[in-house]
Write a protein that holds these residues in place. Sequence first.
Motif, PDB file in Angstrom:
ATOM      1  N   LEU A  34      45.354  50.793  42.642  1.00  0.00           N
ATOM      2  CA  LEU A  34      45.922  50.225  41.739  1.00  0.00           C
ATOM      3  C   LEU A  34      45.489  48.230  41.384  1.00  0.00           C
ATOM      4  N   ASN A  35      45.154  48.238  42.675  1.00  0.00           N
ATOM      5  CA  ASN A  35      44.222  46.769  42.669  1.00  0.00           C
ATOM      6  C   ASN A  35      42.899  47.117  42.255  1.00  0.00           C
ATOM      7  N   MET A  36      42.645  48.134  42.601  1.00  0.00           N
ATOM      8  CA  MET A  36      40.699  48.977  42.120  1.00  0.00           C
ATOM      9  C   MET A  36      40.581  48.999  40.453  1.00  0.00           C
ATOM     10  N   PHE A  37      41.793  49.838  40.252  1.00  0.00           N
ATOM     11  CA  PHE A  37      41.899  49.588  39.745  1.00  0.00           C
ATOM     12  C   PHE A  37      41.460  48.527  38.095  1.00  0.00           C
ATOM     13  N   CYS A  38      42.073  47.640  38.367  1.00  0.00           N
ATOM     14  CA  CYS A  38      42.596  46.502  37.671  1.00  0.00           C
ATOM     15  C   CYS A  38      41.303  45.607  37.893  1.00  0.00           C
TER      16      CYS A  38
END
Length: 135
Positions: free
Chosen positions: A29-33
């Motif tokens: 999720l954080n890598m997507f963001c």
Amino acid sequence: MDTATERDYRTIPGTYVFDGEHCRNGYALNMFCKSLDLESNREAFRSDSWGYLQKFKMSEDQCRAVLDRDWLAMLRLGGNIYYTFKLAIFDGLTMQHVGAAMSANAMSVDEFRTMMTSGGRSIEGNRTVEEWTHG
């Protein structure tokens, strides 16, 4: 010693500490963001949000939280506020918009701003989860 039940801060209502467990759970999720730093990625996400999310190994719940812009769910699912805020910026939102949306009673931005400039939330009923269950 890194289990959810052994952390004192887990008893504070509405608190999602970005600890090792959250870091592991929210990595995709954080890598997507983080990917939204690049204009080409923002354009790809804008063009086909669901398709773009499939490039990351996010859970279905994480994908749904992103698509629904459920800011609190993103934090619960391992999102780091600094990374998830990149999605808010993508949408043209301020931190005050996100803070208002994450409030227990979903207040307006103006209500949130007034509350924060007046000293923030009351500590009453917000110290431990037990206060909510026995209050």
